[in-house]
Write an enzyme that holds these catalytic residues in place. Sequence first.
Site, PDB file in Angstrom:
ATOM      1  N   ASN A   7       5.273  -5.764   1.451  1.00 31.57           N
ATOM      2  CA  ASN A   7       5.600  -6.602   2.713  1.00 31.57           C
ATOM      3  C   ASN A   7       5.978  -7.914   2.321  1.00 31.57           C
ATOM      4  OD1 ASN A   7       4.636  -8.132   4.663  1.00 31.57           O
ATOM      5  ND2 ASN A   7       3.671  -6.874   5.663  1.00 31.57           N
ATOM      6  N   ASP A   9       6.683 -10.424   4.280  1.00 28.21           N
ATOM      7  CA  ASP A   9       6.544 -11.429   5.707  1.00 28.21           C
ATOM      8  C   ASP A   9       6.249 -12.826   5.111  1.00 28.21           C
ATOM      9  OD1 ASP A   9       6.400  -9.390   7.342  1.00 28.21           O
ATOM     10  OD2 ASP A   9       4.444  -9.215   7.880  1.00 28.21           O
ATOM     11  N   HIS A  10       5.324 -12.914   4.127  1.00 28.71           N
ATOM     12  CA  HIS A  10       5.011 -14.321   3.644  1.00 28.71           C
ATOM     13  C   HIS A  10       6.107 -15.044   2.901  1.00 28.71           C
ATOM     14  CE1 HIS A  10       1.306 -13.710   5.545  1.00 28.71           C
ATOM     15  NE2 HIS A  10       0.561 -12.904   4.708  1.00 28.71           N
ATOM     16  N   ARG A  18       9.254 -24.697   7.097  1.00 33.07           N
ATOM     17  CA  ARG A  18      10.161 -25.849   7.332  1.00 33.07           C
ATOM     18  C   ARG A  18      11.302 -25.419   8.408  1.00 33.07           C
ATOM     19  NH1 ARG A  18      10.345 -29.940   3.224  1.00 33.07           N
ATOM     20  NH2 ARG A  18       8.082 -30.391   2.990  1.00 33.07           N
ATOM     21  N   HIS A  43       6.876  -7.285   9.279  1.00 30.96           N
ATOM     22  CA  HIS A  43       6.030  -7.258  10.852  1.00 30.96           C
ATOM     23  C   HIS A  43       6.752  -8.215  11.758  1.00 30.96           C
ATOM     24  CE1 HIS A  43       2.063  -7.777  12.948  1.00 30.96           C
ATOM     25  NE2 HIS A  43       3.156  -7.418  13.802  1.00 30.96           N
ATOM     26  N   ARG A  45       6.471  -9.992  14.533  1.00 29.36           N
ATOM     27  CA  ARG A  45       5.403 -10.406  15.459  1.00 29.36           C
ATOM     28  C   ARG A  45       6.108 -10.654  16.889  1.00 29.36           C
ATOM     29  NH1 ARG A  45       0.139 -10.812  12.993  1.00 29.36           N
ATOM     30  NH2 ARG A  45      -0.301 -11.552  14.935  1.00 29.36           N
ATOM     31  N   ARG A  49       6.133 -15.611  14.252  1.00 29.71           N
ATOM     32  CA  ARG A  49       5.774 -16.495  13.176  1.00 29.71           C
ATOM     33  C   ARG A  49       6.422 -16.526  11.824  1.00 29.71           C
ATOM     34  NH1 ARG A  49      -0.531 -14.803  12.601  1.00 29.71           N
ATOM     35  NH2 ARG A  49      -0.386 -14.946  14.806  1.00 29.71           N
ATOM     36  N   HIS A  50       6.893 -15.429  11.456  1.00 33.71           N
ATOM     37  CA  HIS A  50       7.221 -15.318  10.135  1.00 33.71           C
ATOM     38  C   HIS A  50       8.681 -14.670  10.340  1.00 33.71           C
ATOM     39  CE1 HIS A  50       5.057 -11.744  10.216  1.00 33.71           C
ATOM     40  NE2 HIS A  50       3.897 -12.391   9.765  1.00 33.71           N
ATOM     41  N   GLU A  70       6.611  -3.080  11.242  1.00 29.92           N
ATOM     42  CA  GLU A  70       5.390  -3.094  11.708  1.00 29.92           C
ATOM     43  C   GLU A  70       5.585  -3.814  13.152  1.00 29.92           C
ATOM     44  OE1 GLU A  70       2.755  -5.276   9.243  1.00 29.92           O
ATOM     45  OE2 GLU A  70       2.765  -3.555   7.989  1.00 29.92           O
ATOM     46  N   THR A 100      -3.975 -12.748  10.435  1.00 30.44           N
ATOM     47  CA  THR A 100      -3.223 -11.479  10.042  1.00 30.44           C
ATOM     48  C   THR A 100      -3.742 -10.419  10.894  1.00 30.44           C
ATOM     49  OG1 THR A 100      -2.550 -10.267   8.040  1.00 30.44           O
ATOM     50  CG2 THR A 100      -4.752 -11.116   7.982  1.00 30.44           C
ATOM     51  N   THR A 101      -2.979  -9.197  10.944  1.00 34.51           N
ATOM     52  CA  THR A 101      -3.668  -8.162  11.483  1.00 34.51           C
ATOM     53  C   THR A 101      -4.864  -7.827  11.221  1.00 34.51           C
ATOM     54  OG1 THR A 101      -1.361  -7.297  11.158  1.00 34.51           O
ATOM     55  CG2 THR A 101      -3.018  -5.865  12.129  1.00 34.51           C
ATOM     56  N   GLU A 151      -1.679   5.203   8.548  1.00 37.27           N
ATOM     57  CA  GLU A 151      -1.915   4.213   7.674  1.00 37.27           C
ATOM     58  C   GLU A 151      -3.376   3.639   7.793  1.00 37.27           C
ATOM     59  OE1 GLU A 151       0.876   0.950   6.944  1.00 37.27           O
ATOM     60  OE2 GLU A 151      -0.695  -0.370   6.288  1.00 37.27           O
ATOM     61  N   HIS A 191      -3.700  -3.088   3.732  1.00 38.53           N
ATOM     62  CA  HIS A 191      -4.252  -4.586   4.150  1.00 38.53           C
ATOM     63  C   HIS A 191      -5.293  -5.055   3.077  1.00 38.53           C
ATOM     64  CE1 HIS A 191      -5.233  -7.668   6.630  1.00 38.53           C
ATOM     65  NE2 HIS A 191      -4.213  -7.461   7.423  1.00 38.53           N
ATOM     66  N   GLY A 213       1.368  -6.864   0.789  1.00 38.54           N
ATOM     67  CA  GLY A 213       2.074  -7.980   1.067  1.00 38.54           C
ATOM     68  C   GLY A 213       1.615  -9.180   0.156  1.00 38.54           C
TER      69      GLY A 213
HETATM   70  N1  PXP Z   1      -0.261  -2.955   6.631  1.00 33.94           N
HETATM   71  C1  PXP Z   1      -0.184  -3.318   7.766  1.00 33.94           C
HETATM   72  C2  PXP Z   1      -0.253  -2.449   8.852  1.00 33.94           C
HETATM   73  C3  PXP Z   1      -0.135  -4.637   7.901  1.00 33.94           C
HETATM   74  O1  PXP Z   1      -0.404  -5.290   9.131  1.00 33.94           O
HETATM   75  C4  PXP Z   1      -0.393  -5.605   6.886  1.00 33.94           C
HETATM   76  C5  PXP Z   1      -0.136  -6.905   6.777  1.00 33.94           C
HETATM   77  O2  PXP Z   1       1.020  -7.396   7.546  1.00 33.94           O
HETATM   78  C6  PXP Z   1      -0.238  -5.116   5.437  1.00 33.94           C
HETATM   79  C7  PXP Z   1      -0.358  -3.720   5.228  1.00 33.94           C
HETATM   80  C8  PXP Z   1      -0.260  -5.825   4.121  1.00 33.94           C
HETATM   81  O3  PXP Z   1      -1.247  -6.390   4.100  1.00 33.94           O
HETATM   82  P1  PXP Z   1      -1.539  -7.680   2.949  1.00 33.94           P
HETATM   83  O4  PXP Z   1      -0.688  -8.727   3.497  1.00 33.94           O
HETATM   84  O5  PXP Z   1      -3.115  -8.109   3.191  1.00 33.94           O
HETATM   85  O6  PXP Z   1      -1.369  -6.817   1.639  1.00 33.94           O
END
Ligand code: PXP
Length: 247
Positions: A7, A9-10, A18, A43, A45, A49-50, A70, A100-101, A151, A191, A213
């Site tokens: 993942n 996203d970050h 920025r 993801h 959203r 946000r990201h 996602e 986060t989720t 999942e 997660h 992620g």
């Molecule tokens: N799975 C799902 C459904 C998520 O929403 C996330 C976070 O976006 C992740 C996995 C990954 O989680 P983490 O960033 O804590 O590894």
Amino acid sequence: MTVLGVNVDHVATVRQARQTNEPDPVWAAVAAELGGADGITVHLREDRRHIQDRDVRVLRETVAVKLNLEMACEPRMTAIACELKPDQVTLVPERREEVTTEGGLDLLALGDRVTATIDQLHQAGIEVSLFLDPEPAQIEAAHGLNVAAIELHTGQYALATGDSARQEQLAMLHQAAEQVLALGCALHAGHGLNYHNVRPVAAIPHMHELNIGHSIVARALMVGMQEAVAEMKRCLGFPVSRAVTDR
Ligand code: PXP
């Protein structure tokens, strides 16, 4: 062997801090693939946000492995998914104020909304995965929805402190996994998984896909994305060449 969805996203979170164009999650996806990622997860959203719409569009064109989107069970998101056609959509709950989720979908509360979303995604040829807590009633509610995968939310397992609390959460994941497999769905989890807690989850029989992620992106800041992904792959059963996974 369990496959790894990374993942990114970050990476976009840093860029959005920025409001600029770097670092690009598309670069991160390339490096993740070079490190052995079996899938790229993002993801989109509702508050953007990201990850941005453009990221998903470009990733759709550039990612050679599986692209997993996602998203919340919302008509606008469903329309975007049907247009961009990721390989898989994972339906997740979304609250604006969350960092986060925070948990799995509440299938019992969502009712027809989730059925309609799944139908539209299936019509567009997209496989669907549901992000669910390891709770018997939620998994039972997925019966008949015809989704390819479930999942399991591993957040509570990741947060558990002390051996007995962690073992208790792991036992719940094992039971939930059996229920998922009995429904005929592929077993995914994610997660809060990191280099230290991932192995017992990867060892759950028939665990097919883990989506990770934060811990990978955090490590990538120190060692680079390609190496961070390769290290996680070693945790999932590739030959371990570093002591880091034994801590
Ligand atoms: N799975 C799902 C459904 C998520 O929403 C996330 C976070 O976006 C992740 C996995 C990954 O989680 P983490 O960033 O804590 O590894």
